[in-house]
Design a protein around this motif. Structure first.
Motif, PDB file in Angstrom:
ATOM      1  N   SER A 204       0.725   9.862   2.023  1.00  0.00           N
ATOM      2  CA  SER A 204       0.845  10.058   0.581  1.00  0.00           C
ATOM      3  C   SER A 204       1.198   8.720  -0.051  1.00  0.00           C
ATOM      4  O   SER A 204       1.578   7.771   0.648  1.00  0.00           O
ATOM      5  CB  SER A 204       1.917  11.102   0.248  1.00  0.00           C
ATOM      6  N   VAL A 205       1.083   8.630  -1.355  1.00  0.00           N
ATOM      7  CA  VAL A 205       1.370   7.390  -2.071  1.00  0.00           C
ATOM      8  C   VAL A 205       2.278   7.690  -3.264  1.00  0.00           C
ATOM      9  O   VAL A 205       1.958   8.533  -4.109  1.00  0.00           O
ATOM     10  CB  VAL A 205       0.078   6.707  -2.569  1.00  0.00           C
ATOM     11  N   TYR A 206       3.404   6.989  -3.312  1.00  0.00           N
ATOM     12  CA  TYR A 206       4.345   7.153  -4.423  1.00  0.00           C
ATOM     13  C   TYR A 206       3.872   6.377  -5.642  1.00  0.00           C
ATOM     14  O   TYR A 206       3.439   5.230  -5.546  1.00  0.00           O
ATOM     15  CB  TYR A 206       5.727   6.658  -3.988  1.00  0.00           C
ATOM     16  N   ARG A 207       3.986   7.024  -6.816  1.00  0.00           N
ATOM     17  CA  ARG A 207       3.656   6.393  -8.093  1.00  0.00           C
ATOM     18  C   ARG A 207       4.870   6.447  -8.999  1.00  0.00           C
ATOM     19  O   ARG A 207       5.414   7.530  -9.244  1.00  0.00           O
ATOM     20  CB  ARG A 207       2.460   7.096  -8.754  1.00  0.00           C
ATOM     21  N   GLU A 208       5.308   5.299  -9.490  1.00  0.00           N
ATOM     22  CA  GLU A 208       6.489   5.230 -10.341  1.00  0.00           C
ATOM     23  C   GLU A 208       6.139   5.738 -11.737  1.00  0.00           C
ATOM     24  O   GLU A 208       5.192   5.267 -12.376  1.00  0.00           O
ATOM     25  CB  GLU A 208       7.006   3.787 -10.417  1.00  0.00           C
ATOM     26  N   THR A 209       6.889   6.710 -12.221  1.00  0.00           N
ATOM     27  CA  THR A 209       6.630   7.278 -13.541  1.00  0.00           C
ATOM     28  C   THR A 209       7.779   7.088 -14.517  1.00  0.00           C
ATOM     29  O   THR A 209       7.582   7.162 -15.722  1.00  0.00           O
ATOM     30  CB  THR A 209       6.338   8.784 -13.427  1.00  0.00           C
ATOM     31  N   THR A 210       8.981   6.816 -14.004  1.00  0.00           N
ATOM     32  CA  THR A 210      10.150   6.705 -14.886  1.00  0.00           C
ATOM     33  C   THR A 210      10.426   5.277 -15.332  1.00  0.00           C
ATOM     34  O   THR A 210      11.099   5.057 -16.326  1.00  0.00           O
ATOM     35  CB  THR A 210      11.402   7.253 -14.182  1.00  0.00           C
ATOM     36  N   ILE A 211       9.909   4.277 -14.575  1.00  0.00           N
ATOM     37  CA  ILE A 211      10.134   2.868 -14.903  1.00  0.00           C
ATOM     38  C   ILE A 211       8.781   2.171 -14.950  1.00  0.00           C
ATOM     39  O   ILE A 211       7.943   2.373 -14.069  1.00  0.00           O
ATOM     40  CB  ILE A 211      11.037   2.188 -13.851  1.00  0.00           C
ATOM     41  N   CYS A 215       3.140  -2.629 -10.237  1.00  0.00           N
ATOM     42  CA  CYS A 215       2.615  -2.509  -8.887  1.00  0.00           C
ATOM     43  C   CYS A 215       2.418  -1.073  -8.432  1.00  0.00           C
ATOM     44  O   CYS A 215       1.887  -0.844  -7.354  1.00  0.00           O
ATOM     45  CB  CYS A 215       3.511  -3.242  -7.893  1.00  0.00           C
ATOM     46  N   SER A 216       2.820  -0.104  -9.203  1.00  0.00           N
ATOM     47  CA  SER A 216       2.561   1.277  -8.828  1.00  0.00           C
ATOM     48  C   SER A 216       1.057   1.546  -8.947  1.00  0.00           C
ATOM     49  O   SER A 216       0.425   1.053  -9.879  1.00  0.00           O
ATOM     50  CB  SER A 216       3.328   2.213  -9.766  1.00  0.00           C
ATOM     51  N   PRO A 217       0.417   2.251  -8.007  1.00  0.00           N
ATOM     52  CA  PRO A 217       0.988   2.991  -6.881  1.00  0.00           C
ATOM     53  C   PRO A 217       1.353   2.100  -5.703  1.00  0.00           C
ATOM     54  O   PRO A 217       0.765   1.040  -5.520  1.00  0.00           O
ATOM     55  CB  PRO A 217      -0.147   3.954  -6.506  1.00  0.00           C
ATOM     56  N   PHE A 218       2.297   2.573  -4.892  1.00  0.00           N
ATOM     57  CA  PHE A 218       2.817   1.778  -3.787  1.00  0.00           C
ATOM     58  C   PHE A 218       2.057   2.115  -2.502  1.00  0.00           C
ATOM     59  O   PHE A 218       2.523   2.844  -1.633  1.00  0.00           O
ATOM     60  CB  PHE A 218       4.314   2.023  -3.635  1.00  0.00           C
ATOM     61  N   VAL A 219       0.866   1.546  -2.422  1.00  0.00           N
ATOM     62  CA  VAL A 219      -0.057   1.858  -1.320  1.00  0.00           C
ATOM     63  C   VAL A 219       0.405   1.222  -0.013  1.00  0.00           C
ATOM     64  O   VAL A 219       1.217   0.283   0.006  1.00  0.00           O
ATOM     65  CB  VAL A 219      -1.479   1.384  -1.669  1.00  0.00           C
ATOM     66  N   ALA A 220      -0.152   1.699   1.089  1.00  0.00           N
ATOM     67  CA  ALA A 220       0.258   1.236   2.419  1.00  0.00           C
ATOM     68  C   ALA A 220      -0.042  -0.236   2.647  1.00  0.00           C
ATOM     69  O   ALA A 220       0.654  -0.901   3.423  1.00  0.00           O
ATOM     70  CB  ALA A 220      -0.437   2.085   3.486  1.00  0.00           C
ATOM     71  N   ASP A 221      -1.068  -0.778   1.991  1.00  0.00           N
ATOM     72  CA  ASP A 221      -1.402  -2.195   2.169  1.00  0.00           C
ATOM     73  C   ASP A 221      -0.238  -3.113   1.825  1.00  0.00           C
ATOM     74  O   ASP A 221      -0.134  -4.231   2.352  1.00  0.00           O
ATOM     75  CB  ASP A 221      -2.607  -2.571   1.303  1.00  0.00           C
ATOM     76  N   LEU A 222       0.657  -2.660   0.933  1.00  0.00           N
ATOM     77  CA  LEU A 222       1.810  -3.477   0.547  1.00  0.00           C
ATOM     78  C   LEU A 222       2.801  -3.641   1.700  1.00  0.00           C
ATOM     79  O   LEU A 222       3.622  -4.558   1.681  1.00  0.00           O
ATOM     80  CB  LEU A 222       2.520  -2.859  -0.664  1.00  0.00           C
ATOM     81  N   ALA A 223       2.713  -2.782   2.701  1.00  0.00           N
ATOM     82  CA  ALA A 223       3.623  -2.866   3.853  1.00  0.00           C
ATOM     83  C   ALA A 223       3.154  -3.867   4.902  1.00  0.00           C
ATOM     84  O   ALA A 223       3.868  -4.118   5.874  1.00  0.00           O
ATOM     85  CB  ALA A 223       3.794  -1.490   4.499  1.00  0.00           C
ATOM     86  N   VAL A 224       1.964  -4.431   4.711  1.00  0.00           N
ATOM     87  CA  VAL A 224       1.453  -5.427   5.657  1.00  0.00           C
ATOM     88  C   VAL A 224       0.937  -6.658   4.912  1.00  0.00           C
ATOM     89  O   VAL A 224       0.015  -7.331   5.370  1.00  0.00           O
ATOM     90  CB  VAL A 224       0.341  -4.831   6.556  1.00  0.00           C
ATOM     91  N   ASP A 225       1.550  -6.970   3.760  1.00  0.00           N
ATOM     92  CA  ASP A 225       1.077  -8.099   2.940  1.00  0.00           C
ATOM     93  C   ASP A 225       1.735  -9.420   3.292  1.00  0.00           C
ATOM     94  O   ASP A 225       1.432 -10.456   2.702  1.00  0.00           O
ATOM     95  CB  ASP A 225       1.244  -7.800   1.451  1.00  0.00           C
ATOM     96  N   LEU A 232      11.760  -2.444  -4.275  1.00  0.00           N
ATOM     97  CA  LEU A 232      10.529  -1.695  -4.496  1.00  0.00           C
ATOM     98  C   LEU A 232       9.706  -2.230  -5.661  1.00  0.00           C
ATOM     99  O   LEU A 232       8.485  -2.409  -5.545  1.00  0.00           O
ATOM    100  CB  LEU A 232      10.869  -0.223  -4.737  1.00  0.00           C
ATOM    101  N   LEU A 233      10.346  -2.504  -6.789  1.00  0.00           N
ATOM    102  CA  LEU A 233       9.605  -2.865  -7.992  1.00  0.00           C
ATOM    103  C   LEU A 233       9.141  -4.314  -8.011  1.00  0.00           C
ATOM    104  O   LEU A 233       8.588  -4.774  -9.010  1.00  0.00           O
ATOM    105  CB  LEU A 233      10.447  -2.563  -9.243  1.00  0.00           C
ATOM    106  N   ASP A 234       9.333  -5.037  -6.903  1.00  0.00           N
ATOM    107  CA  ASP A 234       8.760  -6.382  -6.788  1.00  0.00           C
ATOM    108  C   ASP A 234       7.363  -6.340  -6.156  1.00  0.00           C
ATOM    109  O   ASP A 234       6.758  -7.389  -5.916  1.00  0.00           O
ATOM    110  CB  ASP A 234       9.675  -7.285  -5.946  1.00  0.00           C
ATOM    111  N   CYS A 235       6.893  -5.143  -5.840  1.00  0.00           N
ATOM    112  CA  CYS A 235       5.492  -4.920  -5.455  1.00  0.00           C
ATOM    113  C   CYS A 235       5.128  -5.358  -4.041  1.00  0.00           C
ATOM    114  O   CYS A 235       3.995  -5.792  -3.801  1.00  0.00           O
ATOM    115  CB  CYS A 235       4.545  -5.605  -6.447  1.00  0.00           C
ATOM    116  N   HIS A 236       6.039  -5.235  -3.096  1.00  0.00           N
ATOM    117  CA  HIS A 236       5.714  -5.591  -1.713  1.00  0.00           C
ATOM    118  C   HIS A 236       6.096  -4.494  -0.718  1.00  0.00           C
ATOM    119  O   HIS A 236       6.236  -4.772   0.475  1.00  0.00           O
ATOM    120  CB  HIS A 236       6.411  -6.899  -1.321  1.00  0.00           C
TER     121      HIS A 236
END
Length: 430
Positions: A204-211, A215-225, A232-236
């Protein structure tokens, strides 16, 4: 500066050729995106801390842009930044982009006569203390706001994995560093992260809606960048949003087959102590499109217990496994909630298939996975028998009765029992 740059590039080019280094560019900043440590970090608000990662994010603010800089907190002495280069390097020089004073802090930015040092002791266990690590050099003067300074290392500086930037002993105020660049040559064997920039997916992919977040959505590619930014909100960071006990996984296609030695997992900060990452799994598959189900795929291992928010943890793999193409990271079914996240996943292949070590857990016994029992004279003989039999993942050894039990558990095991008469051994790469 130009002469030093050219000399370092020549040395790096020679080192790359000598060690057959793959994936390391000549003359690159080897500190870019690495995992960092800091003595303290100034808090802007509930979603932003000026951690030491801002000193290795590749944005030095020299063009006048309003990029964030690393800032320590006045009163939390001593002030320092530490970098984990992952491999051992001979450090040629460092470049520091100084920050400016912050009007809302009672003291000033003070990088005058700063120190650059190196160490091979983990900064998790041995935070920098002046005089306890090897010196690269000390800058011989005052550092002005927004000044860019280069410090060349002494030729006697030993090769090292960790690089430290620290205030001198008579400094006052805090440290504001917009970028801390390090240049050096690989020393010995250079280990490449085989997950870097490889295709990744998640359940699944988390999407920030309150802030508001760019960089939202926080896709898996960000975990291997390649960036170990734990905010979280620094987009990595990759981030899922399954329910508790749901799939909650990341999968990375390594695009080749590897025997994996160990995996590192960097967790995010800002989940307020909730136990989301505790007891996570790392495993493998060779099936494209596989949907991971816990304990039904070959397991590198399961982390035991709590994962500190913002930390990087290392898991050694079961050396009995075959080679695999797809790596799986999966949340434990009993986690606090289903928000599984990783701010960086790394994996490193075995250097050799010929060298193994048996890790001992004293007063421990694994029940339910035994495939063979034999009588031996010693634990050493038990280990030798294992190599002849083959296909064994661990052993139980009773020193009093000289009993050797062989276990098989490719997909992991439930846990160890305490038993003073037994010792449990599991095989890993050396």
């Amino acid at each position: 500066m130009e002469d030093t740059d050219k000399q370092c590039e020549v040395e790096m080019e020679n080192a790359v050729k000598k060690n057959n280094v793959d994936g390391l560019e000549i003359g690159q900043n080897i500190a870019l995106g690495v995992y960092t440590y800091n003595s303290s970090a100034y808090v802007i608000n509930s979603t932003l801390m000026l951690t030491s990662f801002f000193a290795v994010d590749g944005e030095n603010s020299s063009d006048g842009s309003s990029t964030f800089c690393s800032v320590t907190v006045p009163g939390f002495e001593p002030h320092w930044i530490g970098l984990d280069l992952e491999n051992i390097f001979t450090i040629c020089y460092a470049i520091v982009y100084a920050g400016s004073d912050k009007v809302d802090l009672p003291t000033k930015n003070d990088l005058n006569f700063f120190i650059v040092g190196v160490s091979n002791r983990s900064l998790d266990v041995h935070p920098p203390v002046r005089g306890t690590y090897d010196l690269c050099a000390q800058y011989p003067g005052v550092v002005a706001s927004k000044q860019v300074v280069q410090l060349n290392c002494s030729s006697t500086t030993p090769p090292a994995r960790y690089v430290i930037l620290q205030q001198s002993s008579n400094s006052t105020g805090y440290m504001s560093v917009c970028e801390f660049e390090v240049y050096g040559t690989p020393f010995g064997i250079y280990r490449k992260n085989i997950l870097l920039h490889q295709p990744a997916s998640s359940s699944s992919v988390y999407r920030e809606t309150t802030i508001v977040s760019q960089c939202s959505p926080f896709v898996a590619d960000l975990a291997v960048d390649g960036f170990h930014d734990t905010q979280l909100l620094d987009c990595h960071c990759g981030h899922g949003v399954d329910s508790v006990g749901g799939p909650n996984w990341f999968m990375v296609d390594i695009q080749d087959f590897f025997y994996v030695d160990y995996v590192t997992f960097t967790s995010r900060v800002g989940y307020y102590g909730r136990h989301r990452m505790d007891n996570f799994y790392i495993g493998f598959t060779n099936t494209p499109g596989y949907q991971p189900i816990r304990k039904q795929y070959p397991l590198c291992g399961q982390w035991s217990g709590y994962v500190v928010p913002g930390s990087k943890v290392l898991m050694k793999c079961n050396a009995n496994l075959l080679s695999f193409r797809y790596l799986i990271a999966q949340q434990a079914a009993d986690a606090f909630d289903g928000n599984f996240a990783s701010c960086e996943l790394q994996a490193f292949s075995a250097l050799s298939r010929d060298f193994f070590v048996w890790k001992k857990n004293a007063s421990s016994y694994l029940s339910g996975y035994r495939v063979q029992t034999m009588s031996v004279r010693s634990a050493v003989e038990c280990l030798h028998r294992v190599r002849k039999v083959g296909g064994c993942d661990s052993i139980n050894f009773n020193a009093a009765s000289k009993t050797c039990e062989l276990n098989k558990h490719q997909n992991g095991y439930s846990g160890l029992d305490l038993n003073a008469n037994w010792a449990f051994y599991v095989v890993q790469y050396y």
